[in-house]
Design an enzyme around this catalytic site. Structure first.
Site, mmCIF file in Angstrom:
data_model
loop_
_atom_site.group_PDB
_atom_site.id
_atom_site.type_symbol
_atom_site.label_atom_id
_atom_site.label_comp_id
_atom_site.label_asym_id
_atom_site.label_seq_id
_atom_site.Cartn_x
_atom_site.Cartn_y
_atom_site.Cartn_z
ATOM 1 N N LYS A 205 1.134 11.143 32.122
ATOM 2 C CA LYS A 205 1.855 12.349 31.711
ATOM 3 C C LYS A 205 1.112 13.631 32.046
ATOM 4 O O LYS A 205 -0.078 13.639 32.328
ATOM 5 C CB LYS A 205 2.228 12.258 30.233
ATOM 6 C CG LYS A 205 3.458 11.342 30.066
ATOM 7 C CD LYS A 205 4.055 11.340 28.696
ATOM 8 C CE LYS A 205 5.318 10.437 28.744
ATOM 9 N NZ LYS A 205 5.782 10.100 27.413
ATOM 10 N N ARG A 239 3.183 2.023 26.521
ATOM 11 C CA ARG A 239 4.222 2.120 27.553
ATOM 12 C C ARG A 239 3.569 2.719 28.796
ATOM 13 O O ARG A 239 3.245 3.903 28.820
ATOM 14 C CB ARG A 239 5.358 2.992 27.031
ATOM 15 C CG ARG A 239 6.560 3.083 27.964
ATOM 16 C CD ARG A 239 7.645 3.952 27.357
ATOM 17 N NE ARG A 239 8.789 4.039 28.257
ATOM 18 C CZ ARG A 239 8.851 4.858 29.297
ATOM 19 N NH1 ARG A 239 7.848 5.670 29.569
ATOM 20 N NH2 ARG A 239 9.921 4.858 30.073
HETATM 21 N N1 HH2 Z 1 8.300 8.529 27.723
HETATM 22 C C1 HH2 Z 1 9.218 8.604 28.696
HETATM 23 C C2 HH2 Z 1 10.396 7.847 28.607
HETATM 24 N N2 HH2 Z 1 10.610 7.015 27.572
HETATM 25 N N3 HH2 Z 1 9.909 6.084 25.525
HETATM 26 C C3 HH2 Z 1 9.012 5.991 24.535
HETATM 27 N N4 HH2 Z 1 9.216 5.173 23.500
HETATM 28 N N5 HH2 Z 1 7.854 6.737 24.557
HETATM 29 C C4 HH2 Z 1 7.565 7.588 25.582
HETATM 30 O O1 HH2 Z 1 6.506 8.260 25.528
HETATM 31 C C5 HH2 Z 1 8.511 7.706 26.650
HETATM 32 C C6 HH2 Z 1 9.689 6.915 26.581
HETATM 33 C C7 HH2 Z 1 8.989 9.496 29.864
HETATM 34 O O2 HH2 Z 1 8.280 8.861 30.870
HETATM 35 P P1 HH2 Z 1 8.933 8.151 32.158
HETATM 36 O O3 HH2 Z 1 9.911 7.105 31.765
HETATM 37 O O4 HH2 Z 1 7.837 7.679 33.014
HETATM 38 O O5 HH2 Z 1 9.640 9.337 32.932
HETATM 39 P P2 HH2 Z 1 11.160 9.839 33.006
HETATM 40 O O6 HH2 Z 1 11.609 10.202 31.624
HETATM 41 O O7 HH2 Z 1 11.081 11.019 33.926
HETATM 42 O O8 HH2 Z 1 12.018 8.723 33.554
#
Ligand code: HH2
Length: 262
Positions: A205, A239
């Site tokens: 992040k 995650r």
């Molecule tokens: N962060 C993201 C998405 N889902 N779910 C939980 N429970 N906790 C988190 O910190 C979290 C999450 C964001 O990261 P990512 O999926 O890599 O990116 P994007 O939202 O751009 O798809």
């Protein structure tokens, strides 16, 4: 928990796994690397992102959930805030719902989770992805996020979700400055003290980029640092995009943590 974004626009792996074969290959690889859960998402929630339609999200997510469920022993979770997407993913074999809106995004989500009797992750977010990084403010970020999660846990229970099925997540990066994220990580033990498994989503992040002055694909060692600290604080689920290094860090942390135990 391995991250599998079947989106064109996720902040670090956007576009890499849009093709179903690539997504399936990545999901299988993450399970082989030691992921206990593979989290499939069809809508980016990165700061500034736009929502996608229910139909589009179902089209992206459900076939992957179904194929992965057939291929891996790991649990498949669905990262969605839409009740219909969750319902369809659960029918296709998903075992867990990961809702970044903590059941606020869709009035039917609590009922879907309660009816399925499945685990659900409730995450804190200030505002909505489109605007959440526009000058977020808290008087006391740790107290306020704790209070929010306690409140959402109560709402879930009132809607018929069993308390033992709820996981809690402080929502690193969701309406938080660098300082807010650092304070949440520093005081993660207070979230663990709520008595429910804590999910930590710090992987790659932006706050790591701010500390390290590194692009999103160059934040692995920073991510591993958060995993080790999180494990020591008692977090249960990490995650992450890079499963193998984080699993190895967890195995070592766990070996040290339990050394000398009977
Ligand atoms: N962060 C993201 C998405 N889902 N779910 C939980 N429970 N906790 C988190 O910190 C979290 C999450 C964001 O990261 P990512 O999926 O890599 O990116 P994007 O939202 O751009 O798809």
């Amino acid at each position: 928990m391995g991250v599998l974004n079947v989106t064109p626009d996720s902040f670090s792996d956007g576009g890499l796994f849009v093709h179903p074969e690539a997504a399936l290959r990545q999901g299988v690889a993450m399970a082989a690397d030691g992921a206990a859960i593979v989290d499939v998402g069809g809508e980016s929630t990165r700061p500034g992102s736009d929502p996608v339609s229910v139909e589009q999200e179902i089209e992206r997510v459900v076939p992957i959930v179904e194929a992965l469920h057939a291929r891996v022993a790991a649990l498949v979770s669905v990262d969605t805030s839409k009740a219909e997407v969750a319902r369809r993913a659960l029918a296709a074999g998903a075992a867990l719902v990961n809702d970044v809106t903590a059941l606020r995004g869709d009035p039917e989500m609590a009922g879907v989770v309660a009816d399925a009797g499945c685990p659900v992750c409730l995450m804190h977010m200030l505002g909505a992805p489109k605007t959440m990084q526009d000058d977020p403010h808290y008087d006391d970020v740790v107290d306020e996020v704790l209070g929010f999660l306690e409140g959402r846990l109560a709402v879930a229970i009132a809607a018929g979700v069993h308390e033992e099925q709820v996981l809690l997540d402080p929502g690193i990066g969701f309406g938080k400055t660098l300082e807010h994220n650092l304070l949440l990580l520093r005081h993660l033990d207070r979230f663990v003290a709520l008595g429910r498994p804590v999910v930590l989503g710090a992987s790659r992040k932006r706050f790591l980029g701010a500390i390290l002055d590194a692009a999103s694909d160059d934040r692995l060692f920073g991510t591993v640092a958060t995993t080790v600290m999180g494990a020591q604080a008692g977090a249960a689920v990490f995650r992450v995009h890079d499963v193998k290094p984080n699993v190895e860090a967890l195995r070592v942390t766990e070996a040290v943590r339990t050394a000398g135990d009977a």
